[in-house]
Design an enzyme around this catalytic site. Structure first.
Site, PDB file in Angstrom:
ATOM      1  N   LYS A   1      10.319  -1.981 -18.061  1.00  0.00           N
ATOM      2  CA  LYS A   1      10.823  -0.624 -18.275  1.00  0.00           C
ATOM      3  C   LYS A   1      10.383  -0.154 -19.651  1.00  0.00           C
ATOM      4  O   LYS A   1      10.046  -0.948 -20.541  1.00  0.00           O
ATOM      5  CB  LYS A   1      12.347  -0.562 -18.149  1.00  0.00           C
ATOM      6  CG  LYS A   1      13.128  -1.445 -19.139  1.00  0.00           C
ATOM      7  CD  LYS A   1      13.357  -0.851 -20.511  1.00  0.00           C
ATOM      8  CE  LYS A   1      14.175  -1.785 -21.407  1.00  0.00           C
ATOM      9  NZ  LYS A   1      14.169  -1.373 -22.835  1.00  0.00           N
TER      10      LYS A   1
ATOM     11  N   ASP B   1      21.131  -3.647 -20.250  1.00  0.00           N
ATOM     12  CA  ASP B   1      19.985  -3.085 -19.529  1.00  0.00           C
ATOM     13  C   ASP B   1      19.919  -3.526 -18.070  1.00  0.00           C
ATOM     14  O   ASP B   1      19.129  -2.969 -17.298  1.00  0.00           O
ATOM     15  CB  ASP B   1      18.669  -3.484 -20.215  1.00  0.00           C
ATOM     16  CG  ASP B   1      18.411  -2.698 -21.481  1.00  0.00           C
ATOM     17  OD1 ASP B   1      19.153  -1.744 -21.763  1.00  0.00           O
ATOM     18  OD2 ASP B   1      17.457  -3.053 -22.202  1.00  0.00           O
TER      19      ASP B   1
END
Length: 283
Positions: free
Chosen positions: A13, A138
């Site tokens: 990401k 996350d």
């Protein structure tokens, strides 16, 4: 008869910006950020066991197996679901550790979703995301699998549709400790909150960048180099830097101009996680 098995991606990401808006009494920082996935990452192979044992076939240097987020995610899912199954898990590691592109968190999310499917525990995305939050801030965005505007400590997620450019990602030769950056007294912790509309119009910055570049000369020097060719940004607390390009060819051109000693890769931005696309295909 061979045991049921599954192979799934654990994508990287990017944080397209990162504002630190405050600090809670418990010490955690409140943030605003924008997550987007890449079609590049680790791969995890799962093979079901009938003896409740979790066996990680590949060790990470400096990480004891029981501290590995993959093993912890598997144990957490066993406990939450009450399953009697175990798994052999093989990790094909491509993402750098300490790079700010979500390697460990993505691996954990892939373990939760992959083993939920393999063990047929049927917990669902909401419960898996809640389990994931206990492993790291996350992890939920990887579990939910949508590009997202994030607030809180990064767990308050609102899906968004973004342009999907090609990214050149550069990996400076160092690992960054997130804990060190967030404990540094030089870190700005009072950036006023913004809206998604304001970000789309004016952009944002990474509040961690000044601290990281002061502490890590290799990142500072690589940032200066990459800025010669594009608007260079840092993802998360680093160390990875990136630039956006309209197509793969333009990204490859800049990649070719960088020193061969620098680790780099080119990947497509994705609003839907490659993990979820793979799960759909395997259904």
């Amino acid at each position: 008869m061979s045991a049921p098995s599954l192979s799934l991606p654990a994508p990287a990401k990017l944080n397209l910006f990162l504002h630190v808006t405050g600090r809670r009494p418990d010490g955690y920082h409140t943030l605003q950020t924008l997550f987007q996935f890449l079609d590049h990452g680790d791969t995890l192979d799962f093979s079901r066991r009938d003896d409740n044992r979790i066996h990680l076939l590949d060790d990470l240097p400096g990480v004891p197996p029981e501290s590995n987020l993959i093993v912890r995610a598997a144990r957490l899912l066993q406990e939450a679901s009450g399953t009697n199954y175990g798994a052999d898990i093989r990790l094909h590691k491509r993402l750098p550790m300490g790079g700010g592109i979500g390697g460990g968190s993505s691996d954990a999310a892939t373990a939760l979703l992959g083993l939920d499917r393999l063990w047929q525990t049927g917990l669902g995305v909401d419960e898996l995301a809640e389990l994931g939050l206990s492993l790291g801030a996350d992890v939920p965005v990887f579990v939910r699998g949508r590009a997202a505007w994030a607030e809180g400590v990064g767990e308050q997620l609102s899906p968004v549709e973004l342009d999907e450019p090609w990214y050149l990602v550069v990996v400076p030769p160092c690992q960054v400790s997130t804990a060190e950056i967030f404990s540094d007294q030089r870190l700005t912790r009072d950036t006023p909150p913004i809206t998604l509309a304001a970000f789309r119009e004016h952009g944002g910055r990474n509040d961690c960048l000044p601290v990281v570049t002061a502490r890590y000369p290799a990142i500072r020097n690589t940032l200066i180099l990459l800025n010669k060719y594009c608007e260079a940004k840092m993802t998360g607390t680093g160390s990875c830097l990136f630039g956006a390009f309209p197509n793969e060819c333009e990204a490859d051109k800049v990649r070719a101009r960088l020193p061969a000693t620098l680790q780099t890769f080119v990947a497509k931005g994705c609003n839907r996680s490659p993990l979820h696309l793979a799960l759909d295909r395997a259904a």
